[in-house]
Write an enzyme that holds these catalytic residues in place. Sequence first.
Site, PDB file in Angstrom:
ATOM      1  CG  ASN A 132      -7.040   7.788  10.335  1.00 38.77           C
ATOM      2  OD1 ASN A 132      -5.921   7.709   9.831  1.00 38.77           O
ATOM      3  ND2 ASN A 132      -8.056   8.404   9.738  1.00 38.77           N
ATOM      4  CD  GLU A 160      -9.317  13.536   7.229  1.00 43.24           C
ATOM      5  OE1 GLU A 160      -8.296  12.834   7.233  1.00 43.24           O
ATOM      6  OE2 GLU A 160      -9.847  13.971   8.278  1.00 43.24           O
ATOM      7  N   GLY A 203     -12.486  15.914  13.799  1.00 40.88           N
ATOM      8  CA  GLY A 203     -11.488  16.949  14.076  1.00 40.88           C
ATOM      9  C   GLY A 203     -12.076  18.279  14.520  1.00 40.88           C
ATOM     10  CD  GLU A 233     -14.180   8.262  11.192  1.00 45.98           C
ATOM     11  OE1 GLU A 233     -13.548   8.367  12.247  1.00 45.98           O
ATOM     12  OE2 GLU A 233     -13.670   8.431  10.070  1.00 45.98           O
ATOM     13  CE  LYS A 290      -8.009  11.836  10.732  1.00 46.16           C
ATOM     14  NZ  LYS A 290      -9.049  12.842  10.776  1.00 46.16           N
ATOM     15  CG  HIS A 330     -10.905   8.917   6.706  1.00 40.67           C
ATOM     16  ND1 HIS A 330     -10.942  10.281   6.554  1.00 40.67           N
ATOM     17  CD2 HIS A 330     -10.973   8.679   8.037  1.00 40.67           C
ATOM     18  CE1 HIS A 330     -11.029  10.840   7.760  1.00 40.67           C
ATOM     19  NE2 HIS A 330     -11.048   9.887   8.670  1.00 40.67           N
ATOM     20  CB  SER A 357     -14.613  15.053  18.256  1.00 39.02           C
ATOM     21  OG  SER A 357     -14.268  15.941  17.207  1.00 39.02           O
TER      22      SER A 357
HETATM   23  P1  PGA Z   1     -10.935  12.796  15.063  1.00 38.93           P
HETATM   24  O1  PGA Z   1     -10.776  12.012  13.662  1.00 38.93           O
HETATM   25  O2  PGA Z   1     -10.970  11.772  16.145  1.00 38.93           O
HETATM   26  O3  PGA Z   1      -9.726  13.689  15.128  1.00 38.93           O
HETATM   27  O4  PGA Z   1     -12.210  13.559  14.970  1.00 38.93           O
HETATM   28  C1  PGA Z   1     -11.474  10.820  13.419  1.00 38.93           C
HETATM   29  C2  PGA Z   1     -11.173  10.308  12.038  1.00 38.93           C
HETATM   30  O5  PGA Z   1     -11.036  11.113  11.095  1.00 38.93           O
HETATM   31  O6  PGA Z   1     -11.068   9.090  11.842  1.00 38.93           O
END
Ligand code: PGA
Length: 263
Positions: free
Chosen positions: A27, A112, A188, A182, A29, A110, A224
């Site tokens: 992803n 976010e 992140g 997730e 983003k 997601h 992560s």
């Molecule tokens: P990350 O993000 O691997 O940077 O933790 C995962 C995601 O938001 O899909």
Amino acid sequence: MEKEKLEEIIRQVISNMQKKSLIVAGNWKMNMTVREGMAFLQELGEIGEDDKVILFPPYTTMAVLAEEFAKRRIVFGPQNFHEQDSGAFTGEISLPMIRELGCSCLLAGHSERRSYYGETDTSINAKVRKALREGFQVMICIGEQLVERQSGRWREVLENQLTRDLQGIPRAQLSKLYIAYEPIWAIGTGITASVDEIADTHACLKRRMNAYLGQELPILYGGSVNEKNAQQIGKIVEVDGFLIGGASLKADSFKKIIEVCRQ
Ligand code: PGA
């Protein structure tokens, strides 16, 4: 022998018996210009025939690099989409627009999108149903907050998300779905859920799917994931792949994860 140790050994034995290559989804983003995306693909190089790689790039990069993804057998699609085909929805993108680019797998829900743009299980469910009717594959993200994990409410929270997001989906379309678990506190942050937490959570979700849908959907872990922890997490029987943010932006890290997933 302790019960947990025995269970872990059994899990490993089953895992070895069921060797499968895991799905590696990235992803991007709001990262990766067209130029950066092209440099990424050049550095990534060849993808093996049996590798299952999915990318969710930003719209602009996706549109320009669509052919490059397809050439490399990378499945790709947007990070969000609207359930209407066209109309006065400023800033949105529709499925006919996406289809024209050759996208086949879409990301939905997601965390976010849920937390910054007010997406709810109801709106996510509407999008997912529409996309499945239109023949797309969809990866639905679910995840709990840290307080919900710590208070033990995570089970209820995740089961509710799953049930609401999947409501009313015809049985015949279930094979086009992936779930990405997730934990929000792991996205992140550099903190991953522990092996036990992931195994426990995925097993719990699979039980819920069996009860609710009469079948299991593939569950990817996200939060992560990087080239250092992918091997250990990938060994968990209930993990069918990864959804990767940060580490999917670096071709060398992403490539290493793809290699680990080639079991
Ligand atoms: P990350 O993000 O691997 O940077 O933790 C995962 C995601 O938001 O899909």
